[in-house]
Enzyme design. Structure first.
Site, PDB file in Angstrom:
ATOM      1  N   ASN A 293       0.871  -1.174   0.000  1.00 19.39           N
ATOM      2  CA  ASN A 293       0.000   0.000   0.000  1.00 19.39           C
ATOM      3  C   ASN A 293       0.906   1.221   0.000  1.00 19.39           C
ATOM      4  O   ASN A 293       1.490   1.568   1.019  1.00 19.39           O
ATOM      5  CB  ASN A 293      -0.890  -0.023   1.252  1.00 19.39           C
ATOM      6  CG  ASN A 293      -1.764   1.216   1.357  1.00 19.39           C
ATOM      7  OD1 ASN A 293      -1.891   1.974   0.394  1.00 19.39           O
ATOM      8  ND2 ASN A 293      -2.366   1.418   2.519  1.00 19.39           N
TER       9      ASN A 293
ATOM     10  N   LYS B  85       0.151   4.286  -0.410  1.00 20.07           N
ATOM     11  CA  LYS B  85      -0.483   5.513   0.119  1.00 20.07           C
ATOM     12  C   LYS B  85      -0.134   6.695  -0.795  1.00 20.07           C
ATOM     13  O   LYS B  85      -0.028   6.517  -1.997  1.00 20.07           O
ATOM     14  CB  LYS B  85      -0.060   5.742   1.568  1.00 20.07           C
ATOM     15  CG  LYS B  85      -0.201   4.467   2.401  1.00 20.07           C
ATOM     16  CD  LYS B  85       0.016   4.677   3.862  1.00 20.07           C
ATOM     17  CE  LYS B  85      -0.038   3.334   4.569  1.00 20.07           C
ATOM     18  NZ  LYS B  85       0.027   3.433   6.007  1.00 20.07           N
TER      19      LYS B  85
ATOM     20  N   HIS C 104      -9.574   0.801   4.868  1.00 25.57           N
ATOM     21  CA  HIS C 104      -8.287   1.092   5.527  1.00 25.57           C
ATOM     22  C   HIS C 104      -8.506   2.070   6.682  1.00 25.57           C
ATOM     23  O   HIS C 104      -9.315   2.993   6.577  1.00 25.57           O
ATOM     24  CB  HIS C 104      -7.297   1.674   4.510  1.00 25.57           C
ATOM     25  CG  HIS C 104      -5.895   1.676   5.038  1.00 25.57           C
ATOM     26  ND1 HIS C 104      -5.443   2.648   5.889  1.00 25.57           N
ATOM     27  CD2 HIS C 104      -4.877   0.801   4.869  1.00 25.57           C
ATOM     28  CE1 HIS C 104      -4.185   2.373   6.221  1.00 25.57           C
ATOM     29  NE2 HIS C 104      -3.812   1.253   5.609  1.00 25.57           N
TER      30      HIS C 104
ATOM     31  N   GLU D   8      -6.857   4.486   7.746  1.00 25.31           N
ATOM     32  CA  GLU D   8      -6.636   5.909   7.435  1.00 25.31           C
ATOM     33  C   GLU D   8      -7.861   6.513   6.758  1.00 25.31           C
ATOM     34  O   GLU D   8      -8.197   7.675   7.000  1.00 25.31           O
ATOM     35  CB  GLU D   8      -5.371   6.066   6.572  1.00 25.31           C
ATOM     36  CG  GLU D   8      -4.121   5.822   7.389  1.00 25.31           C
ATOM     37  CD  GLU D   8      -2.915   5.365   6.595  1.00 25.31           C
ATOM     38  OE1 GLU D   8      -2.920   5.475   5.353  1.00 25.31           O
ATOM     39  OE2 GLU D   8      -1.958   4.881   7.234  1.00 25.31           O
TER      40      GLU D   8
ATOM     41  N   GLU E 212      -5.554  -5.441  10.187  1.00 24.43           N
ATOM     42  CA  GLU E 212      -4.541  -4.425  10.451  1.00 24.43           C
ATOM     43  C   GLU E 212      -4.851  -3.724  11.777  1.00 24.43           C
ATOM     44  O   GLU E 212      -5.617  -2.749  11.801  1.00 24.43           O
ATOM     45  CB  GLU E 212      -4.545  -3.381   9.329  1.00 24.43           C
ATOM     46  CG  GLU E 212      -4.251  -3.932   7.960  1.00 24.43           C
ATOM     47  CD  GLU E 212      -3.659  -2.861   7.054  1.00 24.43           C
ATOM     48  OE1 GLU E 212      -2.552  -3.072   6.565  1.00 24.43           O
ATOM     49  OE2 GLU E 212      -4.285  -1.809   6.877  1.00 24.43           O
TER      50      GLU E 212
ATOM     51  N   GLY F 287       2.243   1.813  10.769  1.00 24.30           N
ATOM     52  CA  GLY F 287       3.186   2.922  10.657  1.00 24.30           C
ATOM     53  C   GLY F 287       3.834   3.294  11.980  1.00 24.30           C
ATOM     54  O   GLY F 287       4.460   4.346  12.096  1.00 24.30           O
TER      55      GLY F 287
ATOM     56  N   SER G 101       3.287  -2.656  10.200  1.00 21.37           N
ATOM     57  CA  SER G 101       4.745  -2.680  10.388  1.00 21.37           C
ATOM     58  C   SER G 101       5.375  -4.023  10.019  1.00 21.37           C
ATOM     59  O   SER G 101       6.286  -4.496  10.708  1.00 21.37           O
ATOM     60  CB  SER G 101       5.101  -2.270  11.823  1.00 21.37           C
ATOM     61  OG  SER G 101       4.638  -0.953  12.080  1.00 21.37           O
TER      62      SER G 101
HETATM   63  C1  PEP Z   1      -0.881  -0.068   5.998  1.00 15.69           C
HETATM   64  O1  PEP Z   1      -1.045   1.129   5.971  1.00 15.69           O
HETATM   65  O2  PEP Z   1      -1.694  -0.816   5.437  1.00 15.69           O
HETATM   66  C2  PEP Z   1       0.279  -0.599   6.712  1.00 15.69           C
HETATM   67  C3  PEP Z   1       0.226  -1.829   7.115  1.00 15.69           C
HETATM   68  O3  PEP Z   1       1.318   0.274   6.941  1.00 15.69           O
HETATM   69  P1  PEP Z   1       2.750  -0.071   7.624  1.00 15.69           P
HETATM   70  O4  PEP Z   1       3.248  -1.363   6.993  1.00 15.69           O
HETATM   71  O5  PEP Z   1       3.627   1.089   7.267  1.00 15.69           O
HETATM   72  O6  PEP Z   1       2.514  -0.223   9.082  1.00 15.69           O
END
Ligand code: PEP
Length: 251
Positions: A10, A12, A94, A96, A166, A172, A212
């Protein structure tokens, strides 16, 4: 690697056009062509990247879509537009989008149904905030998310949906759910799919972990029975990080 295995990125709102192209070229030159890879890229790169990856193991996802078919929605992008330029998947739910754009389960369900109607496949994201995890209520919380959207899909829509668990506290932040925490939740989610649809559907549904994921933790996470791969944010922006994560799914 089993047939449920997928590694998704992803991006973003990152990378310029040249960087996007270079990253995909680097990923295409990696040896592990057998892994299923999905890249969630900004809308403006979908057309060219869909052409570049056509016939390879890489599929292209949009990071959002509008919930109406067409009309006076200035600045929005419809599912039919996405389909017509070679988009395979759309990432929906998601955290976000939920947090910054106020998307709730009802809207996410509308978007999912619209996407499926256009023949797009969906990566549906769910996951709890830290306060819920600390209270030990994560299973009920995620179950409620699924009951209000994903579990309302019909059988064919569900067959064309990947789930990404997630935990918000791990996105993040550099904090990863332990492999056991991920496994426990994935097992719970698979059971819900089993109860709503069938054992066969549960067996076939890919459930990815996101939060992460890095080369250092991918092997342990992906080794768990119900963790079928990852949805990767930050580490999907660099081939030298994303490559080893893809390799971890093959081992
Ligand atoms: C995401 O935004 O879907 C995600 C998992 O981000 P990160 O791997 O940076 O934690």
């Amino acid at each position: 690697m089993n047939k449920r295995s997928v590694v998704a990125g992803n991006w973003k709102m990152n990378l310029n056009s040249l960087e996007a192209n270079d990253l995909v070229q680097d990923l295409l030159s990696l040896k592990h062509h057998s892994a299923r890879v999905i890249l969630g890229v900004p809308y403006v790169y979908i057309s060219s990247l869909a052409r570049l990856t056509n016939g390879t193991n890489i599929e292209i996802a949009a990071q959002n879509c509008h919930h109406k078919e067409k009309g006076a929605y200035t600045g929005e992008i419809s599912v039919n537009m996405l389909k017509s330029i070679g988009t395979d998947y759309v990432i929906l739910g998601h955290s976000e989008r939920r947090e910054y754009f106020g998307e709730d389960e009802a809207l996410i369900l509308e978007k999912m149904q619209m996407a499926h109607q256009a023949g797009l496949k969906v990566i549906y994201c769910c996951g709890e905030p830290l306060s819920v995890r600390e209270a030990g209520e994560q299973n009920d919380y995620v179950e409620q998310q699924l009951r209000n959207s994903l579990l309302k899909l019909d059988k064919e829509q569900m067959q064309n949906t990947i789930i990404a668990y997630e935990p918000i506290w791990a996105i993040g932040t550099g904090k990863t759910a332990s492999a056991d925490q991920a496994q426990d939740m994935h097992k719970h989610i698979r059971q819900l799919v089993n109860n709503q649809f069938s054992a066969e559907m549960a067996e076939e549904t890919s459930i990815l972990y996101g939060g992460s994921v890095k080369p250092a933790n991918a092997n342990e996470l992906f080794a768990k029975a119900d963790v079928d791969g990852g949805l990767v944010g930050g580490a999907s922006l660099k081939a030298e990080l994303f490559g080893p994560i893809i390799e971890a799914i093959i081992e």
